[in-house]
Write an enzyme that holds these catalytic residues in place. Structure first.
Site, PDB file in Angstrom:
ATOM      1  CB  SER A   1     -12.159 -18.503  12.290  1.00  0.00           C
ATOM      2  OG  SER A   1     -12.427 -19.636  11.508  1.00  0.00           O
TER       3      SER A   1
ATOM      4  CG  ASP B   1      -3.466 -21.801  10.179  1.00  0.00           C
ATOM      5  OD1 ASP B   1      -2.840 -21.394   9.186  1.00  0.00           O
ATOM      6  OD2 ASP B   1      -4.320 -22.701  10.121  1.00  0.00           O
TER       7      ASP B   1
END
Ligand code: GLA
Length: 511
Positions: free
Chosen positions: A159, A204
């Site tokens: 996130s 990521d």
């Protein structure tokens, strides 16, 4: 050079109706908040890591994929020097600030706030604009931005990377850049969370940017960070399915970094430097801490002792031999006491022939860490073992002899399960909840289950086939979620148990 794609419709989404509804909601709130219409949108997805965690900071490849859940931002340009940010989710407070001089956004590392992630994205983007501007002073536009995120926070699905990448991308676009290469966006956003004191690798951000529909990505770090796509085979008669289950134990990387995330990076760095001293080799100082890495160690050792070429990230049969050698060396170069008990600061400094002050300034000064013992053997063993697992998966994906699809799933599952074991014993990022979820899943149709991402909470990834997915879903609902969270609603359950497929990466939308 591949560019961040620009869409003028919702064809990037696998569910265009839901996507349209979401954008309508975003637009409505945007107009009521900012009294203007958005002029463009950016989107950056979260990612699930199929295999290969806690190896990126040693420049070894992982195999993630972008997921459908994302951070989307709607943007309009203001005529003043203000930036106003808002979130569709009212639990994230509104914020308004002036553009700082020359784009040097200040980030208060002492507090946890969603605005900080946005500022990190803006900061790396404004540094990039400055570097690429013919005159060093740049004039930046004021902005109205409304965010909406669907990646669960603290769930190990990136996130934080999705908000940083989404913010960096919108800032570049709002300040005149529309042809943005994936390579540049990755290069600038990999360091974004460093401004918050979290020493992340590049996995990521690269997955969020290079993601493609139906494809996994092998992330390469050397000579530069980029993603190479891989497809999963069509499993017959029942197709392969990937299920993500969120243990609902939140892993806040920002708050726990000193004892978890940042500490692992220090352990890798100290281990690499001790291995260098013990073998007498000079290693490149190319880690985030400007120290040696476990890749640098293995490359140098194998080149000097055996004449092997440096690991290039591609040749699968070389990978299998290379990482097996790494595992052998770790056994030889740490003694039994070190393997069992780890190193205190004094012991580590002694092994490096330096004072504890020098140790602190070389390894402990850049990012906050707290520890009693440094578990150098366990962590190094994890890195070589897990990197070997990645290439065992690549070997399976690329070998054409998958005549027996059931066997393929069994082999893949067994590598995934080995990876979960090194999470428990090597990197120690598993939790009792993760282990319960894995156990339930393996008894009910999962071929392989492992914690994904940073861990210490968050999500588990399971691989199964379509004919088994219902049983797996029901078992996890009944035996984990309903037992542990008795009042859990159907909607919460739906958010916690997600059947996913690889999705497209970061993009711009100009409707
Ligand atoms: C976090 C970090 C990544 C990577 C993973 C573990 O998500 O941000 O860089 O290290 O953990 O693989």
């Amino acid at each position: 050079m591949s560019l961040i794609p620009i869409y003028s419709d919702f064809s990037f989404s696998s569910n265009q109706n839901d996507c349209r509804k979401r954008f309508n909601e975003i637009n409505q709130l945007f107009e009521s908040r900012f009294e203007s219409k958005p002029s463009f949108y950016t989107r950056a997805p979260g990612r699930v890591n199929f295999i290969g965690d806690h190896i990126d900071c040693n420049h070894f490849s992982s195999l993630p994929m972008a997921i459908q859940a994302d951070m989307t931002a709607a943007v309009s340009i203001r005529t003043d020097q203000l930036i106003k940010i808002s979130n569709l989710d009212s639990k994230f407070e509104d914020s308004s600030f002036e553009i700082p001089q020359n784009g040097q956004f200040t980030i208060d590392k002492t507090i946890f706030s969603w605005t900080n992630y946005v500022k990190c994205g803006f900061l790396v983007a404004s540094n990039f604009l400055k570097e690429n501007s013919p005159n060093s002073a740049i004039t930046l536009n004021g902005l109205n931005v409304l965010f909406h995120g669907t990646v669960p926070s603290g769930g190990g699905l990136s996130s934080s990377a999705s908000i940083c990448v989404c913010s960096a991308l919108l800032f570049l676009r709002a300040n005149g850049m529309s042809k943005i290469t994936k390579k540049d966006l990755t290069k600038i956003s990999v360091v974004s969370e460093h401004y918050l004191g979290v020493n992340t690798g590049g996995l990521d951000q690269c997955a969020s940017i290079y993601g493609e529909d139906s494809k996994a990505l092998l992330v390469h770090y050397k000579p530069d960070i980029h993603g190479e796509t891989f497809s999963f085979p069509n499993i017959k008669p029942s197709p392969m399915k990937i299920l993500i289950s969120n243990t609902l134990v939140e892993a806040n990387k920002f708050e726990t970094a000193p004892v978890n995330y940042n500490l692992r990076v220090v352990e890798f760095a100290v281990a690499s430097e001790i291995l260098a001293v013990r073998t007498g080799f000079d290693l490149p100082k190319d880690s985030n801490l400007k120290t040696a890495t476990l890749k640098g160690f293995l490359d140098t050792y194998l080149e000097k002792k055996l004449g092997w070429a440096h690991w290039d990230g591609h040749n699968v049969s070389h990978a299998l031999k290379y990482f097996a050698k790494g595992l052998e060396l770790i056994e030889q170069l740490f003694d039994e006491n070190e393997k069992k008990n780890g190193f205190t600061t004094e012991e580590a400094a002694k092994a490096l022939n330096i004072s504890t002050d020098e140790f602190a300034s070389r390894f402990l000064a850049s990012f906050p860490v707290r520890y009693e013992k440094l578990k150098l053997y366990k962590r190094s063993k994890h890195v070589y073992f897990e990197s070997l697992n990645v290439f065992k998966v690549i070997e399976l994906l690329t070998s054409n002899n998958t005549t027996n699809d059931f066997k393929f799933m069994e082999n893949l599952g067994s590598i995934i399960n080995d990876s979960q074991q090194t999470s428990i014993t090597g990197i120690e990022n598993s939790t009792p909840e993760i282990e319960i979820v894995c156990e339930i899943a393996l008894k009910n149709g999962s071929y392989g289950s492992r914690v994904t991402g940073a861990g210490w909470g968050g999500c588990v990834i399971h691989i199964t086939t379509e004919d088994k997915i219902e049983k797996l879903y029901t078992a996890l609902s009944e035996e984990y979620y309903k037992k542990r969270f008795p009042g859990i609603s159907e909607n919460e359950l739906k958010d916690a148990l997600i059947i996913t497929q690889p999705s497209s990466g970061a993009l711009l939308i100009e409707l």
